[in-house]
Design an enzyme around this catalytic site. Sequence first.
Site, PDB file in Angstrom:
ATOM      1  N   TYR A  38      40.703 -32.450  44.201  1.00 53.60           N
ATOM      2  CA  TYR A  38      40.286 -31.817  45.465  1.00 53.60           C
ATOM      3  C   TYR A  38      40.756 -32.668  46.633  1.00 53.60           C
ATOM      4  CZ  TYR A  38      37.413 -27.730  44.572  1.00 53.60           C
ATOM      5  OH  TYR A  38      36.999 -26.473  44.278  1.00 53.60           O
TER       6      TYR A  38
ATOM      7  N   GLU B 216      40.529 -31.559  50.331  1.00 50.79           N
ATOM      8  CA  GLU B 216      40.300 -30.872  51.608  1.00 50.79           C
ATOM      9  C   GLU B 216      40.653 -31.776  52.771  1.00 50.79           C
ATOM     10  OE1 GLU B 216      38.157 -30.738  49.089  1.00 50.79           O
ATOM     11  OE2 GLU B 216      36.956 -28.893  49.123  1.00 50.79           O
TER      12      GLU B 216
ATOM     13  N   ASP C 217      58.468 -14.047  60.460  1.00 51.70           N
ATOM     14  CA  ASP C 217      58.100 -14.167  59.050  1.00 51.70           C
ATOM     15  C   ASP C 217      59.412 -14.208  58.264  1.00 51.70           C
ATOM     16  OD1 ASP C 217      57.460 -13.728  56.404  1.00 51.70           O
ATOM     17  OD2 ASP C 217      55.895 -12.256  56.829  1.00 51.70           O
TER      18      ASP C 217
ATOM     19  N   ARG D 154      55.397 -20.369  43.625  1.00 52.24           N
ATOM     20  CA  ARG D 154      54.654 -19.352  44.375  1.00 52.24           C
ATOM     21  C   ARG D 154      53.758 -20.038  45.404  1.00 52.24           C
ATOM     22  NH1 ARG D 154      54.586 -14.235  43.583  1.00 52.24           N
ATOM     23  NH2 ARG D 154      56.238 -14.632  42.083  1.00 52.24           N
TER      24      ARG D 154
ATOM     25  N   LYS E  59      60.723 -17.128  47.117  1.00 53.43           N
ATOM     26  CA  LYS E  59      61.733 -16.053  47.081  1.00 53.43           C
ATOM     27  C   LYS E  59      63.131 -16.695  47.089  1.00 53.43           C
ATOM     28  CE  LYS E  59      58.728 -12.528  49.055  1.00 53.43           C
ATOM     29  NZ  LYS E  59      57.568 -13.042  49.787  1.00 53.43           N
TER      30      LYS E  59
ATOM     31  N   THR F 114      56.931 -17.486  52.532  1.00 55.67           N
ATOM     32  CA  THR F 114      56.573 -17.843  51.165  1.00 55.67           C
ATOM     33  C   THR F 114      57.587 -18.900  50.733  1.00 55.67           C
ATOM     34  OG1 THR F 114      57.968 -16.036  50.402  1.00 55.67           O
ATOM     35  CG2 THR F 114      55.600 -15.622  50.463  1.00 55.67           C
TER      36      THR F 114
END
Length: 421
Positions: A54, A56, A201, A237, A231, A228
């Site tokens: 973790y 954060e 985008d 991903r 691609k 993203t």
Amino acid sequence: MNIYPRIKKQDKEIYAAIMGEEKREAEGLELIPSENYVSRAVKEAMASSLTNKYSEGYPGKRYYGGQEFTDQVETIAIERAKKLFKAKYANVQPLGGANANIAMYFALLEPGDTVLGMDLSHGGHLTHGHPVTYLTKIFNFQRYKMKNVETGEIDYDDMRRIAKKIKPKIILAGFSAYPRELDYKKFVSIAREVGAVSVMDIAHIAGLIAGKAAKNPFDYGFDVMTTTTHKTLRGPRGGMILVREDEEIAKKINKAVFPGFQGGPHMHQIAAKAVSFGEALRPSFKIYAKQIIANTKAMEKVFKKQKARMLTGGSDNHLILLDVWTSFGISGGEAETLLDRAGITLNKNAIADDTRKPMDPSGIRFGTPAMTTRGFKTKEAARVAEIMIEVLTKRDDATVKRAKQEIKKLALSHPIPESFV
Ligand code: DSN
């Protein structure tokens, strides 16, 4: 093909499904323009112990201890992203492209504010304000369109007129089904005229930009880019937000990603992003990006010869939008199923001003990023287009069977590479 000895021993059901996918990818041809194959190094990073942690917060400012190595990973990912896209700031934590766009909206807008973006039916994306998304309950989305669907020219005069009238806070460029380059200068000048933030985008073309086979919107003054990473960029991903130079915008974006929307960042994914950015910074990635476009052009030539109707008349990037309803007398859904039977995976897609329903529209969308990763050159790309035409025209079992055999042979003679370095 990859093997997974531990999963095989421990979990037969999941092992069978994974091996099914491995075989499908190895023997079939992936033409969905938003998909690609990652290197073994990227997969190793995703399978690393970083998934246990973790973290954060951001490097140097975390809520939990034990961040010596996660800080290193995230800092390297950020620095590489900045270098790839000529950005002053990068947030590599968004879990996907939709998450990146949602965080970007909440960073830059107040509820009720207006965004001017590309109409979905003209190539935009669900997260650019389609009524089915919850975003439209909070923000007001208005749309611009193409002036001429046969050339792809955007109606910039109309965009300016609408922008002056509605005073958007964001002018949003970018697309998921548009085969041409945009006039970035016009977007930026309209955004500045009305005091909006300009956002592009770049999800679909991030790899083309990183590989310098397409223009970088930051060179034309865009303020923010969302993307993203999986691609054309050929990473794991995930998502990312880049800011050209404005520190205030970058601060707002960091806050919106965490704690605004997400919890602990997925550090194994961020490590994999860093590894893929390292691959994209190599000179060989430029050759890859150029070849993607050369292969699309080779396919375009075959469809042009056939006088098939391509939206915008062809393509300058990695994807083609083909009106199969007009060209071959079958729907996009039927074409998708037929080609799937021949080992070619692509997707049905609505075309501009479609007369058919979204679940079975008039078009199909396909592209060359994945086949180019496999080493296809223009000769193979053109052959794939010829096979597609044969299947779409004849449609009988014997033709589909013959096509499947040839596609399998083509695929197996171009195995999915394990490494790009
Ligand atoms: N699903 C992606 C695509 O195929 O373009 C966009 O979200």
